[in-house]
Design an enzyme around this catalytic site. Structure first.
Site, PDB file in Angstrom:
ATOM      1  N   ARG A   1      -5.944  11.259  13.497  1.00 52.56           N
ATOM      2  CA  ARG A   1      -5.258   9.999  13.806  1.00 52.56           C
ATOM      3  C   ARG A   1      -5.909   9.277  14.986  1.00 52.56           C
ATOM      4  O   ARG A   1      -5.918   8.057  15.030  1.00 52.56           O
ATOM      5  CB  ARG A   1      -3.780  10.260  14.099  1.00 52.56           C
ATOM      6  CG  ARG A   1      -3.038  10.593  12.828  1.00 52.56           C
ATOM      7  CD  ARG A   1      -1.611  10.905  13.092  1.00 52.56           C
ATOM      8  NE  ARG A   1      -0.867  10.953  11.837  1.00 52.56           N
ATOM      9  CZ  ARG A   1       0.338  11.425  11.729  1.00 52.56           C
ATOM     10  NH1 ARG A   1       0.978  11.890  12.781  1.00 52.56           N
ATOM     11  NH2 ARG A   1       0.947  11.438  10.572  1.00 52.56           N
TER      12      ARG A   1
ATOM     13  N   LYS B   1       9.873  19.156  -4.853  1.00 56.83           N
ATOM     14  CA  LYS B   1      11.141  18.767  -5.483  1.00 56.83           C
ATOM     15  C   LYS B   1      11.076  17.429  -6.194  1.00 56.83           C
ATOM     16  O   LYS B   1      10.453  16.488  -5.710  1.00 56.83           O
ATOM     17  CB  LYS B   1      12.205  18.660  -4.411  1.00 56.83           C
ATOM     18  CG  LYS B   1      12.595  20.000  -3.837  1.00 56.83           C
ATOM     19  CD  LYS B   1      13.697  19.789  -2.854  1.00 56.83           C
ATOM     20  CE  LYS B   1      14.279  21.123  -2.404  1.00 56.83           C
ATOM     21  NZ  LYS B   1      15.292  20.905  -1.384  1.00 56.83           N
TER      22      LYS B   1
ATOM     23  N   GLY C   1       1.839  13.423   2.909  1.00 60.32           N
ATOM     24  CA  GLY C   1       1.733  14.698   3.620  1.00 60.32           C
ATOM     25  C   GLY C   1       0.876  15.801   3.038  1.00 60.32           C
ATOM     26  O   GLY C   1      -0.287  15.955   3.412  1.00 60.32           O
TER      27      GLY C   1
ATOM     28  N   GLY D   1       4.806   9.263   5.272  1.00 61.85           N
ATOM     29  CA  GLY D   1       6.053   8.580   4.909  1.00 61.85           C
ATOM     30  C   GLY D   1       5.826   7.111   4.613  1.00 61.85           C
ATOM     31  O   GLY D   1       6.401   6.558   3.657  1.00 61.85           O
TER      32      GLY D   1
END
Ligand code: AMP
Length: 408
Positions: free
Chosen positions: A49, A211, A367, A390
């Protein structure tokens, strides 16, 4: 979906470019995302980053601007010495190749005085924004105090663009004519646009991860844009269970059976070809030393769980990936953190790399797939690897990001 496409297209047209502006003698506030991982010795363990923000900082200092860097680090509750940005200053200076000053105050007279003492082309990093509760609350007074640090505002923190925080969105109100996209932010928005707006067909989305519930919005939103969908990872077993298959102890969200079936129906109605694994690698425990075997995806024995896709599935996925001209990859195909179950994710990564080499545009975002391509050394073989987990997910879900909206 149409909204996000128009939004991205308009953004690209309306973005003011920092390269085309002359900031000589100006003090420019740059919101960067230096939220990097630190080890117990408080050393930076992944500087991606920091490196990603360098093009913007270098462009500004080359023009003779003074740069005031704002960032958060971690999730402190008030002042927390372990999460002081002072720990990363020397790393940032090394990467920039120039000393970066540090201010232990983020706002107020002392902070303003520190900034005023900078010479043209110098850079200062202010203390962790999140030492102030007002930052995440999007407090106007705090945003105004931050705005007092400079003459112009550049947002290069794509990783926090989905948050309406004081430094990522509210501050922009104080610079109606002097707010700009940083170069990283621009690259991220262009990559999303390349995928959602201008993607050459066939467009393929590979959605994996644990999920269904966390990927539902992205799946729904993508159906209008894609021709093929590979579903991988733990999500698979909710679909197989819904279709009446035997999934043993594999991860499953039984409440989402109907949702899963309706998603497959919607995909069929929109002529999206859905590809699920056909064979899987199973284990008798979620453990690196578990006994393992291969079986059909819908014939998983009781007390066994599927933790990766099998070789036949991988061969099929490779064909689909090689045919695709535009590829989005979000989420691993298996429990890639454990070596015995990493082959699916590695194999798929290699296919995407091969397809990219042959001319496909590939975007890896969100992610764990980013972590996986880095871990397996495939990062430089993708067209674009997003820095914002995100934020990337939310833009692919069709949401407007406050950090981007505030700049327009
Ligand atoms: P996500 O953050 O939703 O993209 O999920 C990523 C996580 O999914 C990783 O930590 C993987 O280990 C996990 N995962 C992938 N495949 C499976 C699986 N078959 N069973 C359980 N977890 C899985």
């Amino acid at each position: 979906m149409l909204e996000i496409i128009l939004f991205l297209r308009n953004n690209l047209v309306r973005m003011k470019r920092i390269e085309e502006k002359n900031f000589r003698g100006k003090t420019v506030i740059v919101r960067v995302d230096f939220n990097v991982p630190l080890n117990e010795k408080l050393e930076v363990t992944d500087d991606t980053r920091i490196r990603a923000a360098m093009p913007t900082i270098k462009t500004l200092i080359k023009q003779g601007a003074k740069c005031v860097l704002l960032s958060h680090l971690g999730r402190p509750k008030g002042q927390d010495p372990d999460l002081s940005l002072s720990h990363i200053v020397s790393k940032c200076s090394d990467i920039l190749g120039q000393k970066i000053h540090f201010s232990s105050q983020t706002t107020g007279k002392q902070a303003v005085d520190r900034v005023s003492s900078l010479k043209s082309g110098e850079v200062i990093l202010m203390e962790n924004l999140r030492f102030h509760r007002e930052e995440t609350k999007g407090d106007k007074v705090f945003a105004k105090a931050l705005a007092e640090l400079g003459d112009a505002y550049v947002n290069d923190a794509f990783g926090t663009a989905h948050r309406a925080h004081a430094s990522t969105a509210i501050i922009a109100d104080y610079f109606p004519n002097d707010k700009y996209f940083g170069l990283l932010m621009r690259k991220e928005v262009e990559a999303i646009s390349q995928l959602m707006d201008k993607g050459e067909k066939p467009v393929l989305a590979i959605i994996g991860g644990a999920k269904v519930s966390s990927k539902l919005s992205i799946l729904e939103s993508l159906l209008d844009k894609i021709d093929d969908l590979i579903i991988g990872g733990g999500m698979v077993y909710t679909f197989i269970h819904a279709q009446g298959g035997k999934i043993g102890d594999s991860i499953c969200e039984p409440d989402l059976k109907e949702t899963a079936l309706s998603l497959l129906e919607k995909a069929a109605a929109k002529n999206v070809r859905v590809h699920l694994p056909t064979d899987v690698k199973i284990a008798d425990a979620f453990d690196v030393n578990a006994s393992t075997n291969y079986c059909s995806v819908d014939q998983i024995p009781d007390n066994w769980m599927a933790l990766d896709c099998g070789p036949n599935s991988l061969a099929h996925f490779d064909t689909i990936v090689m045919q695709a001209k535009t590829i989005l990859w979000n989420g691993p195909l298996g429990v890639f953190e454990l070596e015995p179950f990493s082959k699916g994710t590695i194999g798929l990564g290699e296919s995407v790399a091969k397809s990219t080499k042959e001319g496909a545009f590939s975007l890896v975002g969100g992610g764990d797939s980013v972590a996986a391509v880095k871990q397996f050394g495939l990062e430089n073989q993708m067209s674009y690897v997003s820095t914002g987990g995100g934020a990337m997910l939310e833009s692919l879900e069709g949401k407007q990001l406050p950090g981007i909206a505030a700049l327009i």
